[in-house]
Design an enzyme around this catalytic site. Structure first.
Site, mmCIF file in Angstrom:
data_model
loop_
_atom_site.group_PDB
_atom_site.id
_atom_site.type_symbol
_atom_site.label_atom_id
_atom_site.label_comp_id
_atom_site.label_asym_id
_atom_site.label_seq_id
_atom_site.Cartn_x
_atom_site.Cartn_y
_atom_site.Cartn_z
ATOM 1 N N ASP A 86 0.762 -1.144 0.064
ATOM 2 C CA ASP A 86 0.001 0.205 0.036
ATOM 3 C C ASP A 86 0.962 1.205 -0.162
ATOM 4 O O ASP A 86 1.692 1.509 0.779
ATOM 5 C CB ASP A 86 -1.024 0.005 1.268
ATOM 6 C CG ASP A 86 -2.013 0.686 1.259
ATOM 7 O OD1 ASP A 86 -2.051 1.931 0.308
ATOM 8 O OD2 ASP A 86 -3.098 0.679 2.011
ATOM 9 N N CYS A 138 -6.790 4.092 -3.403
ATOM 10 C CA CYS A 138 -6.867 2.427 -3.103
ATOM 11 C C CYS A 138 -8.120 1.869 -3.778
ATOM 12 O O CYS A 138 -7.747 0.772 -4.122
ATOM 13 C CB CYS A 138 -6.997 2.852 -1.428
ATOM 14 S SG CYS A 138 -5.986 3.515 -0.668
ATOM 15 N N HIS A 189 -11.265 -2.562 1.656
ATOM 16 C CA HIS A 189 -11.646 -1.180 1.186
ATOM 17 C C HIS A 189 -12.535 -1.192 -0.154
ATOM 18 O O HIS A 189 -12.462 -0.290 -1.042
ATOM 19 C CB HIS A 189 -10.325 -0.220 0.744
ATOM 20 C CG HIS A 189 -10.722 1.189 0.968
ATOM 21 N ND1 HIS A 189 -9.635 1.919 0.936
ATOM 22 C CD2 HIS A 189 -11.494 1.759 1.275
ATOM 23 C CE1 HIS A 189 -9.974 3.254 1.328
ATOM 24 N NE2 HIS A 189 -11.218 3.206 1.367
ATOM 25 N N SER A 242 -8.558 1.426 4.954
ATOM 26 C CA SER A 242 -7.256 1.915 5.357
ATOM 27 C C SER A 242 -6.996 2.154 7.020
ATOM 28 O O SER A 242 -8.025 2.644 7.515
ATOM 29 C CB SER A 242 -7.021 3.247 4.684
ATOM 30 O OG SER A 242 -6.968 3.249 3.216
ATOM 31 N N ASP A 251 -0.450 -0.985 -4.837
ATOM 32 C CA ASP A 251 -1.878 -0.512 -5.286
ATOM 33 C C ASP A 251 -1.673 0.963 -5.850
ATOM 34 O O ASP A 251 -2.488 1.356 -6.694
ATOM 35 C CB ASP A 251 -2.774 -0.406 -4.197
ATOM 36 C CG ASP A 251 -2.327 0.752 -2.952
ATOM 37 O OD1 ASP A 251 -1.107 1.040 -3.154
ATOM 38 O OD2 ASP A 251 -3.189 1.061 -2.404
#
Length: 525
Positions: free
Chosen positions: A44, A84, A139, A162, A302
């Site tokens: 991430d 995201c 998410h 997140s 991502d």
């Protein structure tokens, strides 16, 4: 020197409980031919330049670098979006946000998620006889049928969004810092922009919240334990498995951990990288000890680094988006500059993926879905079109080019969410809209529309510094090709079976294990 290469449905059961349905399967002896296992690890907010094998001057990724030397490293690999939720939706569907409906992030209070008529990779493999598990950040909707256990994952352990979207008692490092969860009945204090102070961050196991607030200091250890347990138990069952691990690293807040003796401005991020690398190393070691010859491990990210977090953000390496940087704002996460969507990527499968190979093929997170489906000998969902392609030939060293064209959707810095206004065509990249995300200094680059697009030759200008002259022969030769591929994809989307995500919000759907406790604590402090 790396830049030189660039030219459940199991409501409420415990983890061990997920094996109950497998016992009958093993006893019955109805084993199938050996299908490969898949482990997909998604970092991430990790920058392309954070991977030691790519760019980093400091070697904080020893395990990942070793994986690169034992497998294939991709230097022209791209997220499907620069933020995201859209990026994750595309990974699990093989479709851009204009098709799957997910064009921007979901909230803590989101009622919806990834549209239910979209078929996830986990659902396809589940139907093909796979055991499916997910560890980490989802998410894509947490309320009702949008929860991972209802989207094809037999087992889920993680945070539904997140890990900065809720308070904790161990806040970690953020910029600006956020306060810990309130302990008493008084009003929340130290209210800051982008800080969640009223509801604690939840940790789920399947459909149940098992910890609220999450202890971020021990999260990496828990993820490693659950991932290795899943691999062991799934391997023992005799059935093939899919494990999707969506890491909290390198998103802020970075966990509080022992800091090395290093320059102050990088030691926090470097410590986080090493913790992430250690987690990945534990997963790879488990694969090597249980199913090495039949497991395909894919590591990627991502989107690019979140530049406004300053020293807590990663490195874009050589992809500095100079044209945009000169006009203000960041050319990283939330933008369609290379720093926003070009991400680290590694493939590892002993005996199948060539060893110590650097691929310059133009590839995307979108390709994971169709590639895994093909290798699993499963079928793509009918009645819809896909933006990813099966890249098995590239992975096994039999082909090199990859895509001819990629489209980079608007992801928050400029233009309408999800719109396709940036086009990669072979070595060229065209921008019909530009803008910079919030930078460390607080600046935001203005949104600029370009009727005649900016076109960069990435082979000669990886920093995206100087666009081709609009009156030049090279520009005039490329422009009609860009216009055609963009018109073609928009027409294809218009003729496709597309979805629409529900982005409505309702505070009542906020995950809360005990509404009678301050910040929804599972137990009194």
């Amino acid at each position: 020197m790396g830049w030189l290469f660039l030219k459940v449905l199991l409501a409420g059961v415990s983890f061990s409980g997920f094996l109950y349905p497998l016992v009958d399967f093993c006893i019955s002896g109805k084993t199938r031919g050996r299908k490969p296992n898949f482990v997909i690890i998604l970092a991430d907010d990790m920058g392309w330049g954070d991977l030691g094998a790519n760019w980093a001057e400091t070697k904080d990724t020893a395990n990942l670098d070793k994986m690169a030397s034992e497998g294939m490293r991709f230097v022209d690999f791209h997220a499907a979006a620069s933020t995201c939720s859209p990026s994750r939706a595309s990974l699990l569907t093989g479709r851009l946000g204009l098709r799957n409906g997910v064009t921007h992030n979901f909230a803590v209070t989101s009622v919806g998620g990834l549209p239910l008529n979209e078929t996830t990779l986990a659902e396809v493999l589940q139907q093909a006889g796979y055991i499916t598990g997910m560890i980490g950040k989802w998410h894509l909707g947490h309320h009702g049928s949008y929860h991972p256990n209802f989207r094809g994952f037999d087992y889920y352990f993680g945070i539904p969004y997140s890990h900065d979207m809720g308070c904790t008692d161990t806040p970690g490092y953020n910029h600006p810092p956020c306060p810990a969860c309130p302990q008493g009945d008084g009003p929340s204090s130290n209210l800051q922009r982008d800080c969640y102070t009223d509801v604690a961050l939840p940790l789920y196991e399947n459909l149940h919240i098992v910890e609220q607030p999450v202890n971020l200091s021990s999260l990496a250890r828990k993820y490693a334990e659950k991932a290795t347990q899943f691999i062991q138990q799934a391997s023992t069952s005799g059935r093939p498995f899919l494990l999707y691990v969506a890491l909290a690293h390198m998103h802020v807040p970075l966990p509080v951990t022992q800091l090395p003796a290093a320059p102050r401005d990088r030691r926090l991020y470097g410590a986080g990288l090493r913790e992430m690398d250690g987690l990945v190393g534990q997963i790879k070691d488990k694969v090597d000890h249980t199913a090495k010859d039949n497991t395909f491990l894919w590591f990627t990210g991502d989107n690019g680094p979140w530049a406004e977090k300053c020293e807590l953000a990663g490195s874009v390496g050589a992809f500095t988006g100079v044209w945009q940087a000169r006009r203000g704002g960041s050319p990283a996460k939330q933008t369609t500059w290379e720093g926003g969507h070009r991400v680290p990527a590694l493939a590892y499968w002993p005996g199948r993926v060539p060893v110590n190979v650097t691929s310059t093929a133009l590839l995307s997170v979108l390709d994971i879905f169709p590639t895994v489906v093909a290798l699993a000998q499963a079928s793509l969902p009918q009645g819809r079109r896909f933006d990813g392609v099966d890249v098995s030939e590239v992975l096994f060293g039999r082909s090199q080019p990859g895509h001819r064209v990629l489209f980079h959707p608007n992801s928050g810095a400029a233009g309408e969410f999800g719109a396709l206004q940036t086009v990669r065509l072979e070595r060229y990249k065209a921008f019909y809209v530009t803008g910079g995300a919030r930078a460390c200094d607080g600046s935001i680059g203005p949104e600029l529309q370009h009727k005649l697009p900016l076109i960069f030759n990435l082979e000669d200008d990886i920093a995206e510094a100087v666009p081709l002259e609009r009156g030049g022969a090279e520009y005039q030769a490329v422009l009609p090709k860009v216009r055609k591929v963009l018109a073609d994809v928009l027409q294809d989307i218009a003729n496709d079976n597309i979805s629409s995500a529900d982005y409505t919000q309702d505070p009542s759907v906020t995950p809360c294990c005990n509404p009678y406790q301050v910040a929804c604590r599972c137990q009194a402090p």
